[in-house]
Design an enzyme around this catalytic site. Structure first.
Site, PDB file in Angstrom:
ATOM      1  N   CYS A   1       0.824  -1.211   0.000  1.00  0.00           N
ATOM      2  CA  CYS A   1       0.000   0.000   0.000  1.00  0.00           C
ATOM      3  C   CYS A   1       0.858   1.260   0.000  1.00  0.00           C
ATOM      4  O   CYS A   1       2.056   1.236   0.274  1.00  0.00           O
ATOM      5  CB  CYS A   1      -0.885   0.043   1.255  1.00  0.00           C
ATOM      6  SG  CYS A   1      -1.973  -1.355   1.472  1.00  0.00           S
TER       7      CYS A   1
ATOM      8  N   CYS B   1      -2.692  -2.882  -3.480  1.00  0.00           N
ATOM      9  CA  CYS B   1      -3.963  -2.672  -2.778  1.00  0.00           C
ATOM     10  C   CYS B   1      -4.982  -2.080  -3.745  1.00  0.00           C
ATOM     11  O   CYS B   1      -4.671  -1.172  -4.531  1.00  0.00           O
ATOM     12  CB  CYS B   1      -3.722  -1.723  -1.602  1.00  0.00           C
ATOM     13  SG  CYS B   1      -5.229  -1.160  -0.779  1.00  0.00           S
TER      14      CYS B   1
ATOM     15  N   CYS C   1      -5.953   1.966  -2.327  1.00  0.00           N
ATOM     16  CA  CYS C   1      -5.081   3.136  -2.541  1.00  0.00           C
ATOM     17  C   CYS C   1      -4.334   3.079  -3.867  1.00  0.00           C
ATOM     18  O   CYS C   1      -3.656   4.041  -4.233  1.00  0.00           O
ATOM     19  CB  CYS C   1      -4.096   3.283  -1.389  1.00  0.00           C
ATOM     20  SG  CYS C   1      -2.882   1.935  -1.251  1.00  0.00           S
TER      21      CYS C   1
ATOM     22  N   CYS D   1      -2.740   5.001   2.728  1.00  0.00           N
ATOM     23  CA  CYS D   1      -3.879   4.109   2.495  1.00  0.00           C
ATOM     24  C   CYS D   1      -4.865   4.167   3.671  1.00  0.00           C
ATOM     25  O   CYS D   1      -4.456   4.106   4.833  1.00  0.00           O
ATOM     26  CB  CYS D   1      -3.399   2.671   2.320  1.00  0.00           C
ATOM     27  SG  CYS D   1      -4.732   1.516   1.923  1.00  0.00           S
TER      28      CYS D   1
END
Length: 369
Positions: free
Chosen positions: A39, A70, A73, A43
Site C-alpha cells: 500500500c 492494494c 489506494c 492508504c
C-alpha cells in the site's frame, strides 16, 4: 547501513503509516505479510500489526518481493486517486474538536460537491463524514470521562450541543450512562483468572452476571494490566478457582473437544456491535464467513468496515468467535489477539475431534501467582 540505523528508519516509516502522512506519499510503500498486499503510506485501510509490515522504496521492489497492489489506494497508479482529498477531509474533521463540521464546510476544503463527497468518503473510509466525526467525538468524550473530568465540561468541550443530546446517545455509544462510564466500573466487582494454554495465556474475567472479558496474549502481566485499565475503578481480584468450570470449558474449546461455548455473558457494546457479535456466534464450528457475509446478513451490505471494527472491539475472544471471519479474498484479515492465533484456531477447528494436540486440564494450565 547498520542494523540500528535501519531500525530507526523503519520506525520513522511506521510512524508515517500510522499517521497516514501525506508528506511521504510516493517516497515509500509498505507491504503486509499476512495478506500479501502492498500500500501507499496514506492508504485508508485498517492499520496492520507492526510485526507483519515491511517497507519498499518502489512499486517494483514490492512486486518483485511477491506483493500485489492494494485495490483501495492503488499504489501502482502514478496519480493518487480521491484518497488524498478524503484523507484531507479526515484530518480537517479531526481538527474540529468543538463541533461536527457540516458538509458545506467540508466541501469548501476540497472543492467537491456534497453528494460526491458523501459517496466517495463512504466508499474509501467505510462510513459517512458525520459518522466518522461522531465516532471521534465519542472517543474524545470517553477519554475525558475516564480522566475524571466533570461531565458537563466534557460534554460541551467535545462538541455535544447539550447534555440531553449526549444522554440520548449514551446507551449506544458508551454502553451505559456517562456517570457510570466515568466511574469506569466503580460499582462493579470483577474476578479474573489466568491460565496458560496453547495460544499463550488466557484471561477470563467475570462479574456477578457472567463473563465480561476473555483475552489472549503472550504475557500474563500484560493481560492483567489491560483488564485493570479498562475497569480502572472496579473492584478487581484474582481468583483462579472461581468459575473454574467456565475456564475449563474455554480450554476444552481451544483444544477442539468442545465445539460450542454456551456461557453467561455480561458485555457492553453499541446496538450494532451486539448485532455483529450475535451473528458471529451463529457461525458453525469449523466454518468461516467473510466480513461482507456478516454485513449482508445484517441487511447492511455497505457496513463491511463497521463489521470489521466490531470484530476488533469484541471483548470476549473465542466465545464470540471473531476468528472465523475472513476477508472476501480468503485472506485472514486482522485479529485483535494476533494473526498467528487466528490461524491456529482455524487450523484447530478444521481438525477432526479427538486428534487435537491442544488437550490440557485446568490444573495443568493455571499460572502461579
Amino acid at each position: 547501513m547498520q542494523l540500528q540505523q535501519i531500525q530507526i528508519l523503519e520506525e520513522t516509516l511506521w510512524e508515517a503509516v500510522l499517521n497516514r502522512d501525506f508528506a511521504l506519499e510516493g517516497k515509500f510503500f509498505y507491504g503486509v505479510r499476512s495478506t500479501g498486499i502492498y500500500c501507499r503510506p496514506i492508504c485508508p485501510s485498517r492499520r496492520p500489526n507492526r510485526n507483519q509490515v515491511c517497507f519498499f522504496q518502489s512499486v517494483q521492489d514490492a512486486e518483485i518481493a511477491g506483493f500485489r497492489p492494494c485495490k483501495r489506494c492503488q499504489p501502482q497508479s502514478e496519480t493518487v486517486p480521491n484518497t488524498a482529498k478524503i484523507l484531507a477531509v479526515c484530518r480537517y474533521i479531526e481538527a474540529q474538536v468543538d463541533h461536527i463540521p457540516t458538509l458545506s464546510e467540508l466541501c469548501s476544503q476540497v472543492e467537491m460537491s456534497p453528494s460526491y463527497i458523501q459517496r466517495i468518503f463512504k466508499k474509501i473510509i467505510g462510513v459517512s463524514p458525520f459518522q466518522y466525526a461522531d465516532a471521534l467525538r465519542s472517543q474524545r468524550l470517553k477519554h475525558r470521562l475516564q480522566s475524571g473530568e466533570e461531565i458537563a465540561d466534557a460534554v460541551y468541550d467535545t462538541g455535544y450541543g447539550s447534555s440531553s443530546q449526549l444522554y440520548e446517545k449514551a446507551p449506544k455509544q458508551l454502553g451505559m450512562t456517562p456517570k457510570t462510564y466515568q466511574q469506569a466500573g466503580k460499582t462493579i466487582s470483577i474476578v479474573y483468572a489466568i491460565a496458560s494454554c496453547p495460544l499463550g495465556y488466557l484471561l477470563v474475567a467475570t462479574t456477578q452476571k457472567g463473563i465480561c472479558a476473555v483475552k489472549l496474549g503472550d504475557e500474563a502481566d500484560k493481560l492483567e494490566h489491560i483488564l485493570k485499565q479498562e475497569f480502572h475503578q472496579a473492584q478487581i481480584v484474582r481468583d483462579d478457582r472461581t468459575h473454574k468450570d467456565w475456564i475449563q470449558a474455554i480450554l476444552d474449546f481451544i483444544a477442539g473437544s468442545e465445539a460450542h461455548l454456551d456461557l453467561p455473558l455480561d458485555i457492553r457494546g453499541t446496538a450494532f456491535q451486539k448485532q455483529v457479535w450475535q451473528a458471529l456466534q451463529e457461525i458453525p464450528y469449523g466454518e468461516t464467513r467473510t466480513y461482507a457475509d456478516i454485513a449482508r446478513n445484517l441487511a447492511k451490505p455497505q457496513a463491511v468496515r463497521a463489521v470489521g471494527n466490531a470484530c476488533g472491539a469484541n471483548p470476549i475472544a473465542l466465545i464470540v468467535p471473531c476468528h472465523r471471519v475472513l476477508r472476501s479474498d480468503g485472506s485472514l484479515g486482522g485479529y485483535h489477539w494476533g494473526i498467528e492465533r487466528k490461524q491456529k484456531l482455524l487450523t484447530q477447528e478444521s481438525t477432526p475431534k479427538g486428534n487435537s494436540k491442544f488437550k490440557m486440564t485446568l490444573a495443568d494450565s493455571l499460572t502461579l501467582r
